[in-house]
Design an enzyme around this catalytic site. Structure first.
Site, PDB file in Angstrom:
ATOM      1  N   GLU A 106      14.647 -25.529  10.512  1.00  0.00           N
ATOM      2  CA  GLU A 106      14.532 -24.697  11.711  1.00  0.00           C
ATOM      3  C   GLU A 106      13.589 -25.342  12.724  1.00  0.00           C
ATOM      4  O   GLU A 106      12.546 -25.887  12.367  1.00  0.00           O
ATOM      5  CB  GLU A 106      14.005 -23.317  11.307  1.00  0.00           C
ATOM      6  CG  GLU A 106      13.886 -22.311  12.418  1.00  0.00           C
ATOM      7  CD  GLU A 106      13.348 -20.973  11.911  1.00  0.00           C
ATOM      8  OE1 GLU A 106      12.615 -20.331  12.682  1.00  0.00           O
ATOM      9  OE2 GLU A 106      13.650 -20.581  10.773  1.00  0.00           O
TER      10      GLU A 106
ATOM     11  N   GLU B 173       9.613 -20.109  21.309  1.00  0.00           N
ATOM     12  CA  GLU B 173       9.544 -18.647  21.409  1.00  0.00           C
ATOM     13  C   GLU B 173       8.455 -18.237  22.393  1.00  0.00           C
ATOM     14  O   GLU B 173       7.520 -18.998  22.669  1.00  0.00           O
ATOM     15  CB  GLU B 173       9.315 -17.997  20.050  1.00  0.00           C
ATOM     16  CG  GLU B 173       8.047 -18.427  19.368  1.00  0.00           C
ATOM     17  CD  GLU B 173       7.969 -17.932  17.941  1.00  0.00           C
ATOM     18  OE1 GLU B 173       8.720 -17.014  17.591  1.00  0.00           O
ATOM     19  OE2 GLU B 173       7.158 -18.474  17.184  1.00  0.00           O
TER      20      GLU B 173
ATOM     21  N   TRP C 267      14.189  -9.898  21.047  1.00  0.00           N
ATOM     22  CA  TRP C 267      14.227  -8.753  20.122  1.00  0.00           C
ATOM     23  C   TRP C 267      12.948  -7.941  20.197  1.00  0.00           C
ATOM     24  O   TRP C 267      11.916  -8.396  20.669  1.00  0.00           O
ATOM     25  CB  TRP C 267      14.536  -9.198  18.708  1.00  0.00           C
ATOM     26  CG  TRP C 267      13.491 -10.047  18.041  1.00  0.00           C
ATOM     27  CD1 TRP C 267      13.208 -11.345  18.315  1.00  0.00           C
ATOM     28  CD2 TRP C 267      12.619  -9.650  16.989  1.00  0.00           C
ATOM     29  NE1 TRP C 267      12.213 -11.787  17.488  1.00  0.00           N
ATOM     30  CE2 TRP C 267      11.840 -10.776  16.664  1.00  0.00           C
ATOM     31  CE3 TRP C 267      12.447  -8.473  16.265  1.00  0.00           C
ATOM     32  CZ2 TRP C 267      10.863 -10.745  15.659  1.00  0.00           C
ATOM     33  CZ3 TRP C 267      11.484  -8.433  15.257  1.00  0.00           C
ATOM     34  CH2 TRP C 267      10.711  -9.550  14.968  1.00  0.00           C
TER      35      TRP C 267
ATOM     36  N   THR D 211       3.484  -7.777  12.343  1.00  0.00           N
ATOM     37  CA  THR D 211       4.493  -8.156  13.332  1.00  0.00           C
ATOM     38  C   THR D 211       4.180  -7.538  14.683  1.00  0.00           C
ATOM     39  O   THR D 211       4.257  -8.204  15.720  1.00  0.00           O
ATOM     40  CB  THR D 211       5.879  -7.697  12.870  1.00  0.00           C
ATOM     41  OG1 THR D 211       6.174  -8.288  11.621  1.00  0.00           O
ATOM     42  CG2 THR D 211       6.949  -8.086  13.879  1.00  0.00           C
TER      43      THR D 211
END
Length: 335
Positions: free
Chosen positions: A120, A124, A206, A217
């Site tokens: 990956e 972001e 998101w 988070t």
């Protein structure tokens, strides 16, 4: 006894969260999987409508086309996660996305390259941090540490910028507006975790800061989200992808996860930048699930979070086992 159970619960919690961050429908390091359809050319889409040879895997109702600036990936309600995934893979290559990141505490915008065996590479943007972009990478789904991330100054929400990856066998570069802001070489990576297997392109935003998500988070994303001040839009103007290999598909010839195991069907791995359309227009819809995603979480440190789906695999701990241990620990705490 109580202390041991709490430690066990904490261990299971952290392991579950780490292993659920990325997902794959078939991991070639575990079993034989279908070949990955190759781009073997140059893909360039300037938004006016939906991007050909990309599949919308979540949030079809909150991706808006036809605007003057490009495609809008909107977060306006709980669990929104508008996401598109390429129907093709590249084996080494170049990717550029022209975008303006979404504002808003708790909203995360992302551009991700990801392989079937969970290599990956990430860009972001955290909505509460308009003056930066974050870069990251993972190899073979290894989330044993979170020391791979870096932060780069850029005014990500006030205007459009071109964010890129230049990915080869010898070096991985992250770029902003054509300038290299970070480089990584295989010898700098402990273990065999340099990203090195065929990658899809994933673009989306998101609601990481939903009140129901894990506390780590929510904190990492600058949440919780205040939906009364939304909607929160990431706007994508252009996508450009160049494959550095040829052929119709890429195949894992063994379960090593090494680039040396990748075979280009009717082509050559590492042949160099490919001009022309390649296999565009002849690609099947992505196998990435179109089910609504359930948001995963991270412990608050820098790193991309990819919404998972109920049909995806990746977690090593059965959810019922995890729940049972947590419940037992909580029960003991009352006695």
């Amino acid at each position: 006894m109580r202390s041991i159970l709490f430690k066990l619960a904490a261990l299971l919690a952290s392991t579950s969260l780490a292993s659920a961050q990325t997902w794959t429908h078939c991991n070639p390091m575990e079993k034989n999987c279908p070949d990955d359809p190759a781009l073997a050319g140059t893909y360039d889409h300037i938004y006016g409508g939906a991007a050909p040879d990309f599949t919308t895997t979540a949030g079809l109702d909150v991706i808006k086309y036809g605007g003057a600036d490009g495609a809008v990936f909107r977060v306006e309600k709980k669990l929104d996660a508008p996401t598109i995934v390429s129907n093709f893979y590249i084996m080494w290559g170049h990717v550029e996305v022209v975008l303006k990141a979404a504002p808003g505490g708790g909203v995360v915008s992302s551009v991700v390259l990801q392989s079937d065996d969970l290599d990956e590479v990430d860009w972001e943007w955290i909505g509460s941090k308009p003056g930066e972009a974050q870069s990251n990478y993972f190899g073979k789904g290894n989330t044993s540490s979170y020391d791979r991330g870096a932060v780069h100054p850029v005014e990500s929400q006030s205007g459009f910028h071109t964010y890129g990856f230049e990915w080869t066998q010898t070096q991985l570069d992250w770029t902003i507006d054509g300038a290299v802001v970070r480089s990584l070489r295989p010898e700098q990576v402990a273990g065999d975790f340099y990203p090195q297997t065929p990658m899809q392109v994933r673009i989306g935003s998101w609601a990481a800061g939903d009140p129901g998500n894990e506390e780590g988070t929510i904190e990492w994303s600058g949440g919780p989200i205040d939906y009364s001040k939304g909607p929160y839009d990431m706007v994508v103007k252009e996508i450009k992808v160049i494959d550095y290999s040829t052929g119709t598909a890429y195949r894992y010839s063994d379960k090593s996860g090494s680039w040396k195991s990748i075979v280009a069907i009717n082509g050559t791995v590492g042949a160099g930048p490919q001009a022309g359309k390649g296999n565009q227009g002849h690609l099947a819809t992505s196998t990435a699930s179109s089910a609504s995603p359930s948001v995963t979480s991270r412990d608050g440190k820098t790193g991309v979070l990819i919404p998972t789906t109920s049909t995806a695999s990746g977690s090593k701990i059965h959810p019922l086992t995890y729940l049972a241990v947590i419940t037992l620990a909580l029960w003991i705490s009352f006695f």
